[in-house]
Design an enzyme around this catalytic site. Structure first.
Site, PDB file in Angstrom:
ATOM      1  N   ASP A  53       0.913  -1.167  -0.117  1.00 17.80           N
ATOM      2  CA  ASP A  53      -0.089   0.000   0.005  1.00 17.80           C
ATOM      3  C   ASP A  53       0.638   1.289   0.022  1.00 17.80           C
ATOM      4  OD1 ASP A  53       0.759  -0.187   2.492  1.00 17.80           O
ATOM      5  OD2 ASP A  53      -0.960   0.225   3.537  1.00 17.80           O
ATOM      6  N   SER A  54       2.195   1.178   0.000  1.00 19.41           N
ATOM      7  CA  SER A  54       2.998   2.128  -0.091  1.00 19.41           C
ATOM      8  C   SER A  54       3.079   2.772  -1.436  1.00 19.41           C
ATOM      9  CB  SER A  54       4.489   1.932   0.396  1.00 19.41           C
ATOM     10  OG  SER A  54       4.900   0.726  -0.573  1.00 19.41           O
ATOM     11  N   GLU A 191       8.769  -4.153  10.733  1.00 18.71           N
ATOM     12  CA  GLU A 191       9.324  -2.967  10.336  1.00 18.71           C
ATOM     13  C   GLU A 191       9.613  -1.889  11.340  1.00 18.71           C
ATOM     14  OE1 GLU A 191       6.614  -1.226   7.268  1.00 18.71           O
ATOM     15  OE2 GLU A 191       7.846   0.788   7.292  1.00 18.71           O
TER      16      GLU A 191
HETATM   17  O1  KIV Z   1       3.476  -1.214   1.470  1.00 18.37           O
HETATM   18  C1  KIV Z   1       4.849  -1.665   1.624  1.00 18.37           C
HETATM   19  O2  KIV Z   1       5.700  -1.629   0.572  1.00 18.37           O
HETATM   20  C2  KIV Z   1       5.282  -2.549   2.897  1.00 18.37           C
HETATM   21  C3  KIV Z   1       6.616  -2.913   2.904  1.00 18.37           C
HETATM   22  C4  KIV Z   1       7.450  -1.776   3.375  1.00 18.37           C
HETATM   23  C5  KIV Z   1       6.504  -3.953   3.822  1.00 18.37           C
HETATM   24  O3  KIV Z   1       4.115  -2.648   3.680  1.00 18.37           O
END
Ligand code: KIV
Length: 295
Positions: A53-54, A191
């Site tokens: 979701d990033s 994280e």
């Molecule tokens: O959304 C993302 O990219 C993540 C990773 C950083 C683990 O959750």
């Protein structure tokens, strides 16, 4: 199209991740959101690709992960699905897609599998998420957990801060990790926590741990494609290692293109299409009068 690893590689499943933990083989993973980056990552031989979701911040320009919708996650997942042949495809459940209840969690996880082609979904949070996670696993959908600095909790955390720095916070993280291990998540993202805490969790749980900002002792690591190749705009977090600076290369390439257009160096005659000679001749004649002068 060339592949570095060949097409003989076995498809990665959630069982591969468990095997790797047993054999102490590091798990390699990457967050990717589009066809070309996912295809490059898959061909380079990563074990799993996360449609994270990033995407909200990295590709959609939001300042947190909170606004990204289920429809947008399905959209990116379908794109990545078309690129991935070997790696396991994991997709994030976005903020709001499981917070409202078990049925919502289940329906949204099913959407990511049916419409997005996900082979596992990732859900942020610890003990409090166990009922949702159990329901999703009961529906035959593998789940990846995610604890520590969980970006969907940014408002509760008061910013993106390293978690698990007091003995109380460490005990809570241990309880979260054990609860997720017990319910049967297929992997657990750690994280933004101290290395010492990640070591404790990794030793305590049977589930493979995947670190991002959690030190080198986890069972695997994950990093965002755009961070790894230098395609992000803000300065990278401490835990990011940039393996190349694609952003600078691309900017220089576009500037060279701009300059070539302005100086009329692009396109050249060799980069242009031409009429066949006989047509050129006919056109040349019709453009001239009977005395051979140009009309
Ligand atoms: O959304 C993302 O990219 C993540 C990773 C950083 C683990 O959750």
């Amino acid at each position: 199209m060339s592949t570095n690893t060949g097409d003989q590689r076995q498809r990665v499943t959630v069982h591969t991740l468990a095997d790797k933990k047993r054999k102490r083989e590091p798990i390699v993973s990457i967050t990717a959101y589009d066809y070309s980056s996912a295809r490059l990552a898959d061909e380079a031989g990563v074990d799993f690709i996360l449609v994270g979701d990033s995407v909200a911040q990295v590709m959609l320009g939001y300042d947190s992960t909170l606004p990204v919708t289920m429809d947008e996650m399905v959209y990116h997942s379908r794109i990545v699905r078309r690129a991935v042949r070997h790696a396991l495809l994991v997709v994030d459940m976005p903020f709001g897609s499981y917070h409202t209840g078990t049925l919502a969690a289940l329906e949204n996880a099913v959407r990511l599998v049916k419409e997005g082609g996900a082979e596992a979904v990732k859900i942020e949070g610890g003990v409090s998420r166990v009922p949702f996670i159990r329901r999703v696993i009961d529906a035959e959908i593998p789940v990846m957990g995610h604890i520590g600095l969980t970006p969907q909790s940014v408002h509760r955390m008061g910013g993106y801060k390293v978690q698990g720095k007091t003995s109380r916070a460490i005990e809570q993280l241990m309880r979260d990790a054990e609860a997720l291990d017990k319910v049967g998540v297929s992997a657990l993202v750690l994280e933004g926590i101290p290395r010492e805490v990640a070591i404790r969790i990794t030793a305590e749980v049977a589930t493979p741990t995947i670190g991002i900002g959690a030190g080198p002792d986890c069972d695997g690591q994950i990093i965002v494609y755009h961070d790894l190749v230098g395609l992000t705009f803000s300065s990278p977090a401490k835990f990011v290692r940039r393996y190349c600076n694609a952003g600078t290369l691309i900017t220089e390439a576009i500037q060279a293109y701009r300059d070539d257009i302005r100086s009329r160096a692009f396109p050249s005659d060799a980069e242009s299409y031409h009429l066949p000679r006989d047509v050129q001749r006919v056109l040349g004649e019709s453009d001239n009068d009977s005395a051979g002068r140009q009309k």
